[in-house]
Design a protein around this motif. Sequence first.
Motif, PDB file in Angstrom:
ATOM      1  N   ASP A   1      16.135  37.556   0.462  1.00  0.00           N
ATOM      2  CA  ASP A   1      16.042  36.526   1.507  1.00  0.00           C
ATOM      3  C   ASP A   1      17.401  36.254   2.138  1.00  0.00           C
ATOM      4  OD1 ASP A   1      17.061  35.315  -0.763  1.00  0.00           O
ATOM      5  OD2 ASP A   1      15.761  33.553  -0.668  1.00  0.00           O
ATOM      6  N   GLU A   2      18.481  36.360   1.352  1.00  0.00           N
ATOM      7  CA  GLU A   2      19.824  36.182   1.909  1.00  0.00           C
ATOM      8  C   GLU A   2      20.217  37.379   2.770  1.00  0.00           C
ATOM      9  OE1 GLU A   2      22.553  35.306  -1.216  1.00  0.00           O
ATOM     10  OE2 GLU A   2      21.531  33.450  -1.787  1.00  0.00           O
ATOM     11  N   GLN A   3      19.788  38.571   2.369  1.00  0.00           N
ATOM     12  CA  GLN A   3      20.039  39.750   3.202  1.00  0.00           C
ATOM     13  C   GLN A   3      19.398  39.573   4.579  1.00  0.00           C
ATOM     14  OE1 GLN A   3      18.851  43.414   1.343  1.00  0.00           O
ATOM     15  NE2 GLN A   3      20.160  43.126  -0.446  1.00  0.00           N
ATOM     16  N   LEU A   4      18.166  39.079   4.589  1.00  0.00           N
ATOM     17  CA  LEU A   4      17.475  38.865   5.860  1.00  0.00           C
ATOM     18  C   LEU A   4      18.209  37.837   6.722  1.00  0.00           C
ATOM     19  CD1 LEU A   4      13.759  38.732   4.646  1.00  0.00           C
ATOM     20  CD2 LEU A   4      14.905  40.627   5.817  1.00  0.00           C
ATOM     21  N   ALA A   5      18.727  36.780   6.088  1.00  0.00           N
ATOM     22  CA  ALA A   5      19.433  35.740   6.839  1.00  0.00           C
ATOM     23  C   ALA A   5      20.724  36.289   7.449  1.00  0.00           C
ATOM     24  CB  ALA A   5      19.735  34.564   5.923  1.00  0.00           C
ATOM     25  N   ILE A   6      21.454  37.097   6.660  1.00  0.00           N
ATOM     26  CA  ILE A   6      22.692  37.693   7.180  1.00  0.00           C
ATOM     27  C   ILE A   6      22.377  38.623   8.348  1.00  0.00           C
ATOM     28  CG2 ILE A   6      24.582  39.280   6.624  1.00  0.00           C
ATOM     29  CD1 ILE A   6      24.467  38.140   3.745  1.00  0.00           C
TER      30      ILE A   6
END
Length: 323
Positions: A181-186
């Motif tokens: 989910d953090e990869q998607l946000a970045i």
Amino acid sequence: MCTRIIYQTQSEKFITGRGMDWNDPTSKFAVIAMPRGYKQSGGNYPNALTWTSKYGSVFTSMYDAASSDGMNEAGLVANALYFAEADYGDYTKSDKPVISVGAWAQYFLDNFATVAEAVEAMREPAFIICAPLLANGRPATAHISLSDESGDSAILEYIDGELTIHHSNEYTVMTNSPTFDEQLAINKYWKLVGGNRMLPGTINAADRFVRVDYLLESTPKFEDGKMATAAAMSIMRSIGVPLGMEDPDHPNISATLWRSLGDHSNKTYYLESSRQPALFWVDLNKLDLSEGASIKGIVVDGPENQFGDVTNQLTPMDTITWM
């Protein structure tokens, strides 16, 4: 450790690409064909999970003890990528059967034809995962990506002992840290910047995610066959980390040792070693994966260079004991 993509062809078929980045260039790799009806154990544990393979598969093994990447005869592809944040919980305090993280990808290849089937089975996992220590003293923690002939995709991560499942055909890119989910946000931020203006350039996992997402969206959808295979492999090559580069404190920032492609519809599994000059492949349509067939394989980076169709060059191999 690694980058994974799903490339769509002009005829709306799919190829899953994966690059293996790892900090142990001496590790032994082999491409192995596993038949249907093979009795499996989740590892050397008193309460190990057991199952019998429903589907034959071809996969790449590490250390003669882990299935890191592969495709089964139904077209399901499973990829295990290093994941420093993984926390599977304490298997010694659970009544569930135990499966080694080294067998986790193979469990999916053995048991499921589609991503949807696998995701449904993992809503209430029948096992708990154990991550043994590697020779370097680090736990062998991983998260799993799944993809199938329809282009469906899922990412499975254990965080703080709980399983998180990201399930959508929109999830065509995956790397290592941070959490998905953090990869998607970045990546969402960098989409606003625009890859034709600037892209992050380091070899860390978050930067690789952004770059390969842009490359995947920018690459044309070639017609199924040689051009589509070449296009998918060109993306994997472009995101690779050169041999010799590494960060000793972060095994997910390491040289790319090999790259694979799983052509879901044509049931062909390709592999390219960074230390050999040619691409080789196994055609699952030509393999004997019937119950009772022998386990066969071919060593990667052995004394002979592999190239072209090596399906008929696979020779009997010993049973794998999952680490």
